[in-house]
Design a protein around this motif. Structure first.
Motif, PDB file in Angstrom:
ATOM      1  N   TYR A 168      34.225   5.019  40.327  1.00  0.00           N
ATOM      2  CA  TYR A 168      32.890   5.630  40.329  1.00  0.00           C
ATOM      3  C   TYR A 168      32.989   7.143  40.529  1.00  0.00           C
ATOM      4  CZ  TYR A 168      27.919   6.193  41.486  1.00  0.00           C
ATOM      5  OH  TYR A 168      26.595   6.594  41.502  1.00  0.00           O
ATOM      6  N   ASP A 169      33.817   7.552  41.477  1.00  0.00           N
ATOM      7  CA  ASP A 169      33.992   8.979  41.762  1.00  0.00           C
ATOM      8  C   ASP A 169      34.646   9.731  40.610  1.00  0.00           C
ATOM      9  OD1 ASP A 169      32.825   8.711  44.239  1.00  0.00           O
ATOM     10  OD2 ASP A 169      34.710   8.643  45.353  1.00  0.00           O
ATOM     11  N   ASN A 170      35.327   8.991  39.727  1.00  0.00           N
ATOM     12  CA  ASN A 170      35.972   9.608  38.564  1.00  0.00           C
ATOM     13  C   ASN A 170      35.154   9.442  37.285  1.00  0.00           C
ATOM     14  OD1 ASN A 170      39.026  10.671  38.918  1.00  0.00           O
ATOM     15  ND2 ASN A 170      38.585   9.105  40.469  1.00  0.00           N
ATOM     16  N   GLY A 171      33.886   9.087  37.448  1.00  0.00           N
ATOM     17  CA  GLY A 171      32.991   9.071  36.301  1.00  0.00           C
ATOM     18  C   GLY A 171      32.795   7.744  35.610  1.00  0.00           C
ATOM     19  N   TYR A 172      33.401   6.678  36.144  1.00  0.00           N
ATOM     20  CA  TYR A 172      33.235   5.342  35.558  1.00  0.00           C
ATOM     21  C   TYR A 172      32.074   4.650  36.281  1.00  0.00           C
ATOM     22  CZ  TYR A 172      37.825   5.975  33.369  1.00  0.00           C
ATOM     23  OH  TYR A 172      38.875   6.431  32.621  1.00  0.00           O
ATOM     24  N   LYS A 173      30.924   4.592  35.625  1.00  0.00           N
ATOM     25  CA  LYS A 173      29.713   4.079  36.277  1.00  0.00           C
ATOM     26  C   LYS A 173      29.376   2.642  35.889  1.00  0.00           C
ATOM     27  CE  LYS A 173      29.133   8.280  37.896  1.00  0.00           C
ATOM     28  NZ  LYS A 173      29.570   8.627  39.255  1.00  0.00           N
ATOM     29  N   ASN A 174      30.051   2.105  34.868  1.00  0.00           N
ATOM     30  CA  ASN A 174      29.721   0.761  34.378  1.00  0.00           C
ATOM     31  C   ASN A 174      30.780  -0.236  34.858  1.00  0.00           C
ATOM     32  OD1 ASN A 174      28.353  -1.242  33.037  1.00  0.00           O
ATOM     33  ND2 ASN A 174      29.049  -0.650  31.000  1.00  0.00           N
ATOM     34  N   CYS A 175      30.896  -0.366  36.176  1.00  0.00           N
ATOM     35  CA  CYS A 175      31.956  -1.185  36.778  1.00  0.00           C
ATOM     36  C   CYS A 175      31.363  -2.303  37.626  1.00  0.00           C
ATOM     37  CB  CYS A 175      32.856  -0.318  37.665  1.00  0.00           C
ATOM     38  SG  CYS A 175      33.687   1.011  36.800  1.00  0.00           S
ATOM     39  N   PHE A 176      32.067  -3.425  37.640  1.00  0.00           N
ATOM     40  CA  PHE A 176      31.636  -4.605  38.399  1.00  0.00           C
ATOM     41  C   PHE A 176      32.831  -5.153  39.165  1.00  0.00           C
ATOM     42  CE2 PHE A 176      29.291  -4.134  34.509  1.00  0.00           C
ATOM     43  CZ  PHE A 176      27.959  -4.277  34.890  1.00  0.00           C
ATOM     44  N   GLY A 177      32.571  -5.691  40.349  1.00  0.00           N
ATOM     45  CA  GLY A 177      33.644  -6.267  41.151  1.00  0.00           C
ATOM     46  C   GLY A 177      33.319  -7.688  41.553  1.00  0.00           C
ATOM     47  N   ILE A 178      34.316  -8.573  41.490  1.00  0.00           N
ATOM     48  CA  ILE A 178      34.135  -9.931  41.996  1.00  0.00           C
ATOM     49  C   ILE A 178      35.265 -10.264  42.963  1.00  0.00           C
ATOM     50  CG2 ILE A 178      32.870 -10.729  39.966  1.00  0.00           C
ATOM     51  CD1 ILE A 178      35.399 -12.169  39.034  1.00  0.00           C
ATOM     52  N   ASP A 179      34.924 -11.071  43.964  1.00  0.00           N
ATOM     53  CA  ASP A 179      35.903 -11.496  44.953  1.00  0.00           C
ATOM     54  C   ASP A 179      35.385 -12.772  45.603  1.00  0.00           C
ATOM     55  OD1 ASP A 179      38.350  -9.813  46.508  1.00  0.00           O
ATOM     56  OD2 ASP A 179      37.485 -11.470  47.646  1.00  0.00           O
ATOM     57  N   PHE A 180      36.304 -13.629  46.039  1.00  0.00           N
ATOM     58  CA  PHE A 180      35.850 -14.886  46.644  1.00  0.00           C
ATOM     59  C   PHE A 180      35.496 -14.754  48.123  1.00  0.00           C
ATOM     60  CE2 PHE A 180      40.196 -17.022  47.911  1.00  0.00           C
ATOM     61  CZ  PHE A 180      40.497 -15.924  48.682  1.00  0.00           C
ATOM     62  N   SER A 181      35.778 -13.613  48.719  1.00  0.00           N
ATOM     63  CA  SER A 181      35.499 -13.405  50.139  1.00  0.00           C
ATOM     64  C   SER A 181      34.139 -12.740  50.333  1.00  0.00           C
ATOM     65  CB  SER A 181      36.588 -12.541  50.785  1.00  0.00           C
ATOM     66  OG  SER A 181      36.204 -12.137  52.079  1.00  0.00           O
ATOM     67  N   GLU A 182      33.167 -13.517  50.817  1.00  0.00           N
ATOM     68  CA  GLU A 182      31.838 -12.959  51.059  1.00  0.00           C
ATOM     69  C   GLU A 182      31.884 -11.829  52.083  1.00  0.00           C
ATOM     70  OE1 GLU A 182      32.431 -16.227  51.067  1.00  0.00           O
ATOM     71  OE2 GLU A 182      30.997 -17.227  49.734  1.00  0.00           O
ATOM     72  N   LYS A 183      32.743 -11.965  53.083  1.00  0.00           N
ATOM     73  CA  LYS A 183      32.808 -10.928  54.123  1.00  0.00           C
ATOM     74  C   LYS A 183      33.406  -9.626  53.580  1.00  0.00           C
ATOM     75  CE  LYS A 183      32.437 -13.161  58.566  1.00  0.00           C
ATOM     76  NZ  LYS A 183      31.865 -14.426  58.148  1.00  0.00           N
ATOM     77  N   GLY A 202      39.018  -9.536  41.977  1.00  0.00           N
ATOM     78  CA  GLY A 202      39.641  -9.506  43.296  1.00  0.00           C
ATOM     79  C   GLY A 202      39.463  -8.133  43.903  1.00  0.00           C
ATOM     80  N   CYS A 203      38.215  -7.661  43.891  1.00  0.00           N
ATOM     81  CA  CYS A 203      37.924  -6.258  44.245  1.00  0.00           C
ATOM     82  C   CYS A 203      37.968  -5.979  45.742  1.00  0.00           C
ATOM     83  CB  CYS A 203      36.566  -5.857  43.691  1.00  0.00           C
ATOM     84  SG  CYS A 203      35.174  -6.753  44.452  1.00  0.00           S
ATOM     85  N   GLY A 204      38.031  -7.049  46.577  1.00  0.00           N
ATOM     86  CA  GLY A 204      38.033  -6.823  48.017  1.00  0.00           C
ATOM     87  C   GLY A 204      36.771  -6.123  48.469  1.00  0.00           C
ATOM     88  N   TYR A 205      36.928  -5.043  49.233  1.00  0.00           N
ATOM     89  CA  TYR A 205      35.766  -4.313  49.757  1.00  0.00           C
ATOM     90  C   TYR A 205      35.363  -3.135  48.865  1.00  0.00           C
ATOM     91  CZ  TYR A 205      39.637  -1.551  51.735  1.00  0.00           C
ATOM     92  OH  TYR A 205      40.791  -0.810  51.904  1.00  0.00           O
ATOM     93  N   GLY A 206      35.922  -3.066  47.653  1.00  0.00           N
ATOM     94  CA  GLY A 206      35.432  -2.102  46.680  1.00  0.00           C
ATOM     95  C   GLY A 206      36.123  -0.761  46.649  1.00  0.00           C
TER      96      GLY A 206
END
Length: 207
Positions: free
Chosen positions: A50-65, A39-43
């Protein structure tokens, strides 16, 4: 379907405000961890990670927009348009749910999601949740009561713009999260996406 339509319609304008407990997260999750933001929304949170050094992250959300907005704003992040947790067992070191359960009004659906998360977490994997608790002010109590009969659950309410949301009792939160080993639970207050203050909590648990 109506819920999805609402989020598609507001995808370009809503700013999410739920605070990410970064310092606590760092205690339990190392920088090499494979992380899913469900449920990452717009990320917004993925970019903070990412800015804190976590580079292996994935996001999913049902809203294409929402994801379209995310891809434009944060082209360096990884997104997928889905609401299904179709991953193999023991895939992720950590799964994040920020203001996700408030959008799932059914007890059974919430429990089903948490069971799937437990399955896809690696042994000793971390689940981190920020979400909303019941409020006792007049405005909230009035709308809880207004929709209690319709949804058969005190705490569920409708927004004029179309969303159906849920605030939770602490007892229910504790009950549904018993499948994990609790590390931290704290009640806090924070602003909703519409600018109102609400009771909330953050939770860290281990598989």
């Amino acid at each position: 379907m109506e819920q999805k339509l609402y989020w598609e319609n507001v995808a370009c304008e809503k700013e999410f405000t739920t605070p990410f407990q970064m310092e606590i997260f760092k205690k339990y999750v190392n920088k090499n961890a494979k992380i899913l933001d469900f449920g990452c929304g717009y990320g917004r949170t993925l970019n903070e990670l990412y800015d804190n050094g976590y580079k292996n992250c994935f996001g999913i959300d049902f809203s294409e927009k929402m994801l379209e907005r995310g891809k434009k704003t944060y082209p360096h992040l990884s997104f997928e348009a889905t609401q299904k947790l179709n991953y193999h067992e023991n895939t992720f070191d950590a799964v994040i749910l920020l203001a996700l359960l408030t959008c799932i009004i059914s007890d059974e659906e919430q429990k089903k999601i948490l069971k799937k998360i437990k399955k896809i977490l690696k042994p000793d994997g971390i689940i981190y949740i920020n979400d909303f608790l019941l409020n006792d002010d007049e405005r909230n109590v009035k709308r809880y009561k207004k929709y209690e009969l319709k949804y058969k659950n005190y705490g569920v309410f409708e927004l004029e713009e179309g969303a159906i949301l849920r605030h939770h009792s602490k007892e229910w939160v504790k009950k549904m999260l018993k499948i994990f080993n609790e590390l931290e639970f704290k009640e806090i207050k924070y602003a909703t996406m519409n600018g109102n203050m609400s009771n909330g909590y953050y939770y860290f648990g281990r598989k």
